[in-house]
Scaffold this active site. Structure first.
Site, PDB file in Angstrom:
ATOM      1  N   ASP A  63      10.802  -3.180  -2.868  1.00  0.00           N
ATOM      2  CA  ASP A  63       9.567  -3.928  -3.134  1.00  0.00           C
ATOM      3  C   ASP A  63       8.959  -3.564  -4.488  1.00  0.00           C
ATOM      4  O   ASP A  63       8.569  -4.443  -5.261  1.00  0.00           O
ATOM      5  CB  ASP A  63       8.550  -3.679  -2.016  1.00  0.00           C
ATOM      6  N   SER A  64       8.865  -2.272  -4.777  1.00  0.00           N
ATOM      7  CA  SER A  64       8.298  -1.867  -6.065  1.00  0.00           C
ATOM      8  C   SER A  64       9.248  -2.208  -7.212  1.00  0.00           C
ATOM      9  O   SER A  64       8.820  -2.527  -8.324  1.00  0.00           O
ATOM     10  CB  SER A  64       7.961  -0.368  -6.072  1.00  0.00           C
TER      11      SER A  64
ATOM     12  N   CYS B 264      -3.755   8.055   1.917  1.00  0.00           N
ATOM     13  CA  CYS B 264      -2.896   8.212   0.745  1.00  0.00           C
ATOM     14  C   CYS B 264      -3.157   7.100  -0.279  1.00  0.00           C
ATOM     15  O   CYS B 264      -3.234   7.348  -1.484  1.00  0.00           O
ATOM     16  CB  CYS B 264      -1.426   8.204   1.166  1.00  0.00           C
TER      17      CYS B 264
ATOM     18  N   MET C 184       6.000   8.795  -8.130  1.00  0.00           N
ATOM     19  CA  MET C 184       5.031   9.774  -7.623  1.00  0.00           C
ATOM     20  C   MET C 184       5.682  10.716  -6.632  1.00  0.00           C
ATOM     21  O   MET C 184       6.217  10.273  -5.613  1.00  0.00           O
ATOM     22  CB  MET C 184       3.875   9.048  -6.918  1.00  0.00           C
TER      23      MET C 184
ATOM     24  N   GLY D 282       4.260  -2.144  -4.901  1.00  0.00           N
ATOM     25  CA  GLY D 282       5.058  -3.092  -4.138  1.00  0.00           C
ATOM     26  C   GLY D 282       4.452  -3.452  -2.800  1.00  0.00           C
ATOM     27  O   GLY D 282       5.169  -3.910  -1.898  1.00  0.00           O
TER      28      GLY D 282
ATOM     29  N   LEU E 155       6.888   3.137  -9.004  1.00  0.00           N
ATOM     30  CA  LEU E 155       8.256   2.888  -8.531  1.00  0.00           C
ATOM     31  C   LEU E 155       8.612   3.940  -7.475  1.00  0.00           C
ATOM     32  O   LEU E 155       8.714   5.119  -7.788  1.00  0.00           O
ATOM     33  CB  LEU E 155       9.254   2.970  -9.691  1.00  0.00           C
ATOM     34  N   SER E 156       8.791   3.498  -6.244  1.00  0.00           N
ATOM     35  CA  SER E 156       9.029   4.439  -5.143  1.00  0.00           C
ATOM     36  C   SER E 156      10.505   4.699  -4.892  1.00  0.00           C
ATOM     37  O   SER E 156      10.855   5.618  -4.162  1.00  0.00           O
ATOM     38  CB  SER E 156       8.419   3.874  -3.860  1.00  0.00           C
ATOM     39  N   GLY E 157      11.358   3.868  -5.484  1.00  0.00           N
ATOM     40  CA  GLY E 157      12.776   3.919  -5.146  1.00  0.00           C
ATOM     41  C   GLY E 157      13.154   2.820  -4.180  1.00  0.00           C
ATOM     42  O   GLY E 157      14.328   2.585  -3.913  1.00  0.00           O
ATOM     43  N   GLY E 158      12.136   2.122  -3.642  1.00  0.00           N
ATOM     44  CA  GLY E 158      12.369   1.027  -2.709  1.00  0.00           C
ATOM     45  C   GLY E 158      12.492  -0.308  -3.415  1.00  0.00           C
ATOM     46  O   GLY E 158      12.188  -0.441  -4.606  1.00  0.00           O
TER      47      GLY E 158
ATOM     48  N   CYS F  56       5.110   9.543   4.612  1.00  0.00           N
ATOM     49  CA  CYS F  56       5.893  10.046   3.474  1.00  0.00           C
ATOM     50  C   CYS F  56       6.294  11.510   3.618  1.00  0.00           C
ATOM     51  O   CYS F  56       7.410  11.875   3.289  1.00  0.00           O
ATOM     52  CB  CYS F  56       5.142   9.819   2.174  1.00  0.00           C
TER      53      CYS F  56
END
Length: 369
Positions: A16-17, A101, A36, A125, A11-14, A197
């Site tokens: 899509d994920s 990455c 992460m 995502g 979960l990136s905060g975006g 990032c």
């Protein structure tokens, strides 16, 4: 519906994920979220959104009803991705850290961590798809051609892809946004992140300046005439138009036989003499290449495809270009294009496709006529 699995989602905060996690939960899987953290040198600056992203990820996990773990991969990232990023820039090339990455952090360090948590699969995502065929796993383009991210995933191998799910790969971005709004996700309208990032939206040259020594030198045109001074070869990339520092030389260019209005582009770097070459006009011959050689090849199937005709991208957001592929060794290959390609850049990835199937690729070492 298939078998119910324990799936760990990045979960990136975006958005899509977030929608990926929700879709998996709807399918009945046992879903756990992991945030992460990959960078912490100046994490509290205006450019780095890591803290904001974690708050967004936590809010999403709360709405969906899943656990969220915060994991720090910053040391791995610095060793495996950032050090290589700086090495490439120092050598005058332009690397793609997102590719590295994915191969080293998201589908290695993160995958290993997820497996220790008892995961059977991981999910992200990304706009891509995975398909099993004839005992092998294939990496396919995402169905939304404007969002397809298979280019960044081309270094993933069979073991990694066999454990990976891309829930939004079958959907257009507009549908992902619609789902996010419909289920009340707090980040439904969050802007897509751009840039690398660890750099975020900050001025790129300012960031590199902190890590790379800058050695000024001459900027020359295609006739060998000095037309300006560069601040260090590492700070320029082939095809670059803005920020070269010779914009005020229109009159001189016209007086010397150039076009008064044609823009200047970075065309070559000579590391031996510390010279940057710039040319006028988007379609100058120095910016066009009919072939390239790539090193550090990585193939999804584990071995190079047969020689022949394929499609290839030499940069993200580019239509597949028809080409002939030939492996020169296990780690090196050559591509010859039907039509000349613009600003083929050493350090970037050349990625090979057979229709919707991403076969793999390598790091561009040399552009050729």
């Amino acid at each position: 519906m298939g078998k119910k699995l324990r799936v760990v989602v990045g979960l990136s905060g975006g958005v899509d994920s977030a929608v990926s996690a929700w879709l998996l939960k709807q399918q009945g899987h046992d879903v756990v979220g992991i945030f992460m953290k990959n960078w912490e040198d100046d994490d509290d600056s205006e450019y780095c959104s890591s803290n904001v992203d974690f708050v967004d990820a936590a809010a999403v996990a709360d709405v969906i009803g899943i656990e969220l773990e915060h994991v720090n991969f910053a040391a791995d990232y610095k060793d495996r991705v950032f050090a290589e990023f700086l090495r490439e820039y120092q050598a005058g090339r332009t690397p793609n850290p997102d590719v590295l990455c994915n191969a080293e952090i998201k589908f290695k360090a993160f995958l290993d961590h997820a497996m220790r948590l008892g995961a059977e699969k991981i999910a992200t995502g990304h706009y891509a798809r995975v398909r099993e065929r004839d005992g092998r796993v294939e990496l396919l383009k995402g169905l939304d051609p404007l969002k397809d991210q298979s280019y960044f995933l081309h270094r993933l191998n069979q073991a990694q892809l066999a454990r990976t799910m891309f829930p939004v790969g079958e959907l257009p971005k507009t549908e992902v946004r619609r789902i996010a709004e419909q289920i009340g996700l707090p980040n439904a309208k969050k802007k897509d992140s751009t840039g690398i990032c660890f750099i975020g939206e900050r001025p790129f040259r300012e960031f590199l300046n902190r890590y790379l020594a800058n050695q000024p030198g001459p900027i020359k045109d295609d006739r060998g005439r000095t037309i300006g001074e560069h601040v260090g070869l590492s700070f320029y990339t082939l095809g670059q138009r803005k920020g070269i520092g010779i914009g005020g030389l229109k009159e001189r260019g016209a007086a010397k036989g150039g076009s008064e209005h044609a823009p200047w582009f970075v065309a070559r770097k000579d590391m031996a003499t510390n010279t940057l070459y710039a040319v006028q006009g988007h379609d100058h011959p120095w910016l066009l290449s009919h072939a390239l050689r790539a090193d550090d090849a990585s193939w999804v199937a584990g071995a190079a495809p047969a020689a022949g005709g394929y499609g290839a991208k030499t940069r993200y957001r580019q239509a597949d270009a028809a080409c002939r592929f030939e492996a020169e060794s296990a780690a090196r290959f050559a591509l010859r294009f039907d039509e000349a390609q613009w600003a083929v850049t050493p350090g970037q990835s050349a990625v090979l496709y057979d229709g919707e199937v991403c076969l793999g690729g390598g790091v561009i070492a040399q552009a050729m006529d």
